[in-house]
Motif scaffolding. Structure first.
Motif, PDB file in Angstrom:
ATOM      1  N   MET A   1       0.837  -1.190   0.000  1.00 56.91           N
ATOM      2  CA  MET A   1       0.000   0.000   0.000  1.00 56.91           C
ATOM      3  C   MET A   1       0.880   1.251   0.000  1.00 56.91           C
ATOM      4  SD  MET A   1      -3.191  -0.805   0.130  1.00 56.91           S
ATOM      5  CE  MET A   1      -4.129  -2.272   0.398  1.00 56.91           C
ATOM      6  N   HIS A   2       0.355   2.330  -0.546  1.00 58.95           N
ATOM      7  CA  HIS A   2       1.065   3.606  -0.542  1.00 58.95           C
ATOM      8  C   HIS A   2       1.040   4.177   0.869  1.00 58.95           C
ATOM      9  CE1 HIS A   2       1.421   3.968  -4.881  1.00 58.95           C
ATOM     10  NE2 HIS A   2       0.269   3.350  -4.918  1.00 58.95           N
TER      11      HIS A   2
ATOM     12  N   SER B   1       2.441   6.625 -10.231  1.00 59.14           N
ATOM     13  CA  SER B   1       2.224   5.256 -10.690  1.00 59.14           C
ATOM     14  C   SER B   1       3.040   4.229  -9.929  1.00 59.14           C
ATOM     15  CB  SER B   1       2.532   5.142 -12.188  1.00 59.14           C
ATOM     16  OG  SER B   1       3.857   5.533 -12.424  1.00 59.14           O
ATOM     17  N   GLU B   2       3.957   4.678  -9.083  1.00 61.04           N
ATOM     18  CA  GLU B   2       4.761   3.699  -8.359  1.00 61.04           C
ATOM     19  C   GLU B   2       3.984   3.180  -7.163  1.00 61.04           C
ATOM     20  OE1 GLU B   2       8.729   4.004  -7.739  1.00 61.04           O
ATOM     21  OE2 GLU B   2       9.141   5.089  -9.573  1.00 61.04           O
ATOM     22  N   GLN B   3       4.042   1.890  -6.990  1.00 62.00           N
ATOM     23  CA  GLN B   3       3.359   1.254  -5.870  1.00 62.00           C
ATOM     24  C   GLN B   3       4.397   0.567  -5.003  1.00 62.00           C
ATOM     25  OE1 GLN B   3       0.472  -1.330  -7.644  1.00 62.00           O
ATOM     26  NE2 GLN B   3      -0.497   0.326  -8.738  1.00 62.00           N
ATOM     27  N   THR B   4       4.192   0.666  -3.696  1.00 61.10           N
ATOM     28  CA  THR B   4       5.096  -0.028  -2.793  1.00 61.10           C
ATOM     29  C   THR B   4       4.613  -1.463  -2.666  1.00 61.10           C
ATOM     30  OG1 THR B   4       3.803   0.717  -0.905  1.00 61.10           O
ATOM     31  CG2 THR B   4       5.752   2.004  -1.489  1.00 61.10           C
ATOM     32  N   GLN B   5       5.567  -2.346  -2.507  1.00 66.10           N
ATOM     33  CA  GLN B   5       5.222  -3.771  -2.406  1.00 66.10           C
ATOM     34  C   GLN B   5       4.985  -4.174  -0.981  1.00 66.10           C
ATOM     35  OE1 GLN B   5       4.753  -5.485  -5.203  1.00 66.10           O
ATOM     36  NE2 GLN B   5       5.304  -3.666  -6.342  1.00 66.10           N
TER      37      GLN B   5
ATOM     38  N   LEU C   1      -5.120  -1.556  -7.464  1.00 62.17           N
ATOM     39  CA  LEU C   1      -3.998  -0.739  -7.921  1.00 62.17           C
ATOM     40  C   LEU C   1      -2.982  -0.481  -6.805  1.00 62.17           C
ATOM     41  CD1 LEU C   1      -6.045   1.838 -10.011  1.00 62.17           C
ATOM     42  CD2 LEU C   1      -4.660  -0.062 -10.888  1.00 62.17           C
ATOM     43  N   GLY C   2      -3.316  -0.927  -5.585  1.00 61.92           N
ATOM     44  CA  GLY C   2      -2.372  -0.837  -4.479  1.00 61.92           C
ATOM     45  C   GLY C   2      -2.574   0.304  -3.510  1.00 61.92           C
ATOM     46  N   TRP C   3      -3.666   1.030  -3.621  1.00 61.24           N
ATOM     47  CA  TRP C   3      -3.904   2.144  -2.716  1.00 61.24           C
ATOM     48  C   TRP C   3      -4.891   1.782  -1.617  1.00 61.24           C
ATOM     49  CZ3 TRP C   3      -3.682   3.933  -8.030  1.00 61.24           C
ATOM     50  CH2 TRP C   3      -2.513   4.653  -8.303  1.00 61.24           C
ATOM     51  N   CYS C   4      -4.758   2.433  -0.503  1.00 61.37           N
ATOM     52  CA  CYS C   4      -5.686   2.288   0.616  1.00 61.37           C
ATOM     53  C   CYS C   4      -6.944   3.096   0.287  1.00 61.37           C
ATOM     54  CB  CYS C   4      -5.027   2.810   1.890  1.00 61.37           C
ATOM     55  SG  CYS C   4      -6.059   2.651   3.348  1.00 61.37           S
ATOM     56  N   VAL C   5      -8.096   2.535   0.606  1.00 57.55           N
ATOM     57  CA  VAL C   5      -9.370   3.168   0.256  1.00 57.55           C
ATOM     58  C   VAL C   5     -10.260   3.279   1.489  1.00 57.55           C
ATOM     59  CG1 VAL C   5     -11.459   2.964  -1.148  1.00 57.55           C
ATOM     60  CG2 VAL C   5      -9.274   2.150  -2.048  1.00 57.55           C
ATOM     61  N   LYS C   6     -10.955   4.389   1.589  1.00 59.81           N
ATOM     62  CA  LYS C   6     -12.012   4.589   2.578  1.00 59.81           C
ATOM     63  C   LYS C   6     -13.252   5.013   1.809  1.00 59.81           C
ATOM     64  CE  LYS C   6      -9.350   3.857   6.084  1.00 59.81           C
ATOM     65  NZ  LYS C   6      -9.470   2.728   6.956  1.00 59.81           N
ATOM     66  N   ILE C   7     -14.411   4.508   2.219  1.00 60.38           N
ATOM     67  CA  ILE C   7     -15.640   4.835   1.503  1.00 60.38           C
ATOM     68  C   ILE C   7     -16.624   5.560   2.423  1.00 60.38           C
ATOM     69  CG2 ILE C   7     -15.398   3.010  -0.207  1.00 60.38           C
ATOM     70  CD1 ILE C   7     -17.358   1.319   1.376  1.00 60.38           C
ATOM     71  N   TYR C   8     -17.370   6.472   1.818  1.00 64.66           N
ATOM     72  CA  TYR C   8     -18.332   7.301   2.545  1.00 64.66           C
ATOM     73  C   TYR C   8     -19.603   7.439   1.721  1.00 64.66           C
ATOM     74  CZ  TYR C   8     -14.000   8.391   4.880  1.00 64.66           C
ATOM     75  OH  TYR C   8     -12.806   8.271   5.531  1.00 64.66           O
ATOM     76  N   ALA C   9     -20.739   7.339   2.390  1.00 64.65           N
ATOM     77  CA  ALA C   9     -22.036   7.427   1.723  1.00 64.65           C
ATOM     78  C   ALA C   9     -22.498   8.868   1.546  1.00 64.65           C
ATOM     79  CB  ALA C   9     -23.077   6.634   2.502  1.00 64.65           C
ATOM     80  N   SER C  10     -21.779   9.809   2.153  1.00 62.55           N
ATOM     81  CA  SER C  10     -22.181  11.215   2.029  1.00 62.55           C
ATOM     82  C   SER C  10     -20.969  12.128   2.203  1.00 62.55           C
ATOM     83  CB  SER C  10     -23.227  11.576   3.097  1.00 62.55           C
ATOM     84  OG  SER C  10     -22.637  11.588   4.393  1.00 62.55           O
ATOM     85  N   ALA C  11     -21.120  13.337   1.699  1.00 61.09           N
ATOM     86  CA  ALA C  11     -20.072  14.345   1.859  1.00 61.09           C
ATOM     87  C   ALA C  11     -19.891  14.680   3.329  1.00 61.09           C
ATOM     88  CB  ALA C  11     -20.433  15.600   1.056  1.00 61.09           C
ATOM     89  N   GLU C  12     -20.988  14.751   4.056  1.00 63.77           N
ATOM     90  CA  GLU C  12     -20.920  15.072   5.482  1.00 63.77           C
ATOM     91  C   GLU C  12     -20.104  14.029   6.244  1.00 63.77           C
ATOM     92  OE1 GLU C  12     -24.830  16.752   3.880  1.00 63.77           O
ATOM     93  OE2 GLU C  12     -23.760  14.860   3.700  1.00 63.77           O
ATOM     94  N   ALA C  13     -20.320  12.747   5.917  1.00 60.54           N
ATOM     95  CA  ALA C  13     -19.575  11.669   6.590  1.00 60.54           C
ATOM     96  C   ALA C  13     -18.082  11.781   6.291  1.00 60.54           C
ATOM     97  CB  ALA C  13     -20.112  10.310   6.156  1.00 60.54           C
TER      98      ALA C  13
END
Length: 126
Positions: free
Chosen positions: A1-2, A122-126, A27-39
């Motif tokens: 992950m980056h 474009s570089e990803q850490t292993q 693609l190797g990135w950490c992701v957080k998801i939100y159902a709203s802009a406020e969240a």
């Protein structure tokens, strides 16, 4: 992950959030998801976000309103807007406030990947 490169997805459509998150994780990135802009704005990960992928039309605060609030507070996070309802007015407003990309749903995975890589590298850490 980056290192400290969280991509935050802000979209009221759960299927879009999950599909986009899956692509970004692949693609190797950490992701957080939100159902709203406020969240998103009140999340503890807000300060660690390197890029936002945001829908334009959402209940409550829209993506454009969220962007305007960020800009007003001096925060210029890179934003990739995605929308099923593109309009010239929305594109203009997004661009005026510094949006990096404005994509139409359904988003082409290769195009989306190019957008992310241009922002995060474009570089990803292993």
């Amino acid at each position: 992950m980056h290192n400290a490169s969280i991509v935050s997805i802000v979209d009221d459509d759960e299927s879009v959030r999950l599909a986009t998150a899956s692509l970004i994780r692949s693609l190797g990135w950490c992701v957080k998801i939100y159902a709203s802009a406020e969240a998103f704005l009140r999340s503890p990960e807000f300060e660690q976000t390197a890029c936002v992928v945001c829908d334009i039309q959402m209940p409550g605060m829209t993506g454009l309103e969220m962007q305007a609030q960020l800009v007003a507070s001096g925060n210029r996070l890179p934003i990739i807007f995605v929308t099923a309802f593109p309009s010239d007015a929305a594109r203009r407003r997004a661009n005026e406030n510094g949006a990096y990309f404005f994509l139409h749903k359904p988003v082409d995975a290769a195009e989306f990947t190019r957008c992310l890589q241009s922002i995060l590298g474009s570089e990803q850490t292993q």
